[in-house]
Write an enzyme that holds these catalytic residues in place. Structure first.
Site, PDB file in Angstrom:
ATOM      1  N   THR A 144      31.487  31.471  51.536  1.00  0.00           N
ATOM      2  CA  THR A 144      32.173  32.260  50.504  1.00  0.00           C
ATOM      3  C   THR A 144      32.961  31.375  49.548  1.00  0.00           C
ATOM      4  O   THR A 144      33.253  30.219  49.828  1.00  0.00           O
ATOM      5  CB  THR A 144      33.130  33.280  51.148  1.00  0.00           C
ATOM      6  OG1 THR A 144      34.167  32.592  51.833  1.00  0.00           O
ATOM      7  CG2 THR A 144      32.395  34.203  52.106  1.00  0.00           C
ATOM      8  N   ASP A 145      33.314  31.983  48.410  1.00  0.00           N
ATOM      9  CA  ASP A 145      34.165  31.298  47.445  1.00  0.00           C
ATOM     10  C   ASP A 145      35.627  31.657  47.728  1.00  0.00           C
ATOM     11  O   ASP A 145      35.928  32.308  48.733  1.00  0.00           O
ATOM     12  CB  ASP A 145      33.754  31.643  46.014  1.00  0.00           C
ATOM     13  CG  ASP A 145      33.834  33.134  45.704  1.00  0.00           C
ATOM     14  OD1 ASP A 145      34.553  33.875  46.416  1.00  0.00           O
ATOM     15  OD2 ASP A 145      33.188  33.560  44.733  1.00  0.00           O
ATOM     16  N   GLN A 146      36.551  31.288  46.846  1.00  0.00           N
ATOM     17  CA  GLN A 146      37.966  31.546  47.084  1.00  0.00           C
ATOM     18  C   GLN A 146      38.308  33.032  47.096  1.00  0.00           C
ATOM     19  O   GLN A 146      39.368  33.415  47.577  1.00  0.00           O
ATOM     20  CB  GLN A 146      38.808  30.827  46.031  1.00  0.00           C
ATOM     21  CG  GLN A 146      38.831  29.325  46.243  1.00  0.00           C
ATOM     22  CD  GLN A 146      39.727  28.631  45.236  1.00  0.00           C
ATOM     23  OE1 GLN A 146      39.844  29.053  44.098  1.00  0.00           O
ATOM     24  NE2 GLN A 146      40.368  27.559  45.681  1.00  0.00           N
ATOM     25  N   MET A 147      37.427  33.859  46.568  1.00  0.00           N
ATOM     26  CA  MET A 147      37.671  35.304  46.559  1.00  0.00           C
ATOM     27  C   MET A 147      37.105  35.980  47.806  1.00  0.00           C
ATOM     28  O   MET A 147      37.184  37.190  47.951  1.00  0.00           O
ATOM     29  CB  MET A 147      37.046  35.929  45.309  1.00  0.00           C
ATOM     30  CG  MET A 147      37.659  35.402  44.019  1.00  0.00           C
ATOM     31  SD  MET A 147      36.846  36.071  42.544  1.00  0.00           S
ATOM     32  CE  MET A 147      35.270  35.225  42.605  1.00  0.00           C
TER      33      MET A 147
ATOM     34  N   VAL B 246      33.960  36.119  48.501  1.00  0.00           N
ATOM     35  CA  VAL B 246      32.638  36.638  48.151  1.00  0.00           C
ATOM     36  C   VAL B 246      31.607  35.555  48.433  1.00  0.00           C
ATOM     37  O   VAL B 246      31.832  34.371  48.151  1.00  0.00           O
ATOM     38  CB  VAL B 246      32.593  37.044  46.656  1.00  0.00           C
ATOM     39  CG1 VAL B 246      31.195  37.441  46.231  1.00  0.00           C
ATOM     40  CG2 VAL B 246      33.581  38.168  46.396  1.00  0.00           C
TER      41      VAL B 246
END
Length: 141
Positions: A15-18, A20
């Site tokens: 995932t990314d920092q969000m 997602v």
């Protein structure tokens, strides 16, 4: 219709920092789905490599529908969309746990000799595998 399914627990690293899932990870999941389909059909991709053949991606199309997040379980459905003498198109659906579609995709592959990268028909390497893919493609959705 012959459809292979593989469940994947989404890891934090995907995932990314969000929180997602990063878009490129869907491509990795598609490869996992293809490997599962080959196995479910009774074949072994590593065996092709041992014989000196590989199956590179020639084209890829993916449509992102609904984001997936850390902690969810993705289901990758994979099938043979079409199969001809030198090309195979795989179809994919990546689903949320509730069955909603996260992404749909297709990938186009060919079989080549590893040392020369020259295309080679699957029918000459493994006629049984070739026949199974033709059968699967004829009986798709």
């Amino acid at each position: 219709m012959f459809v292979s399914e593989k469940q994947i627990e989404i890891r934090y690293a995907e995932t990314d920092q969000m929180g997602v899932v990063y878009h490129a990870n869907y491509l990795v999941w598609m490869e996992i789905g293809r490997t599962q389909l080959v196995s479910d059909a009774g074949f072994n991709y590593a065996g092709l490599e041992e014989q000196g053949y590989i199956s590179p991606v020639l084209d890829l199309s993916i449509q992102y529908k609904k984001a997936m997040r850390y902690g969810q379980v993705a289901t990758v459905k994979t099938w043979v969309e079409s199969h001809s003498r030198l090309k195979t198109v795989y179809g994919y659906e990546i689903l949320h746990e509730d069955g909603s579609i996260a992404a749909t995709a297709t990938s186009l592959h060919t079989l080549v000799k590893k040392d020369s990268f020259r295309p080679y028909p699957l029918s000459k390497v493994d006629p049984v595998w070739d026949a199974k893919y033709l059968e699967i493609a004829l009986n798709k959705k």
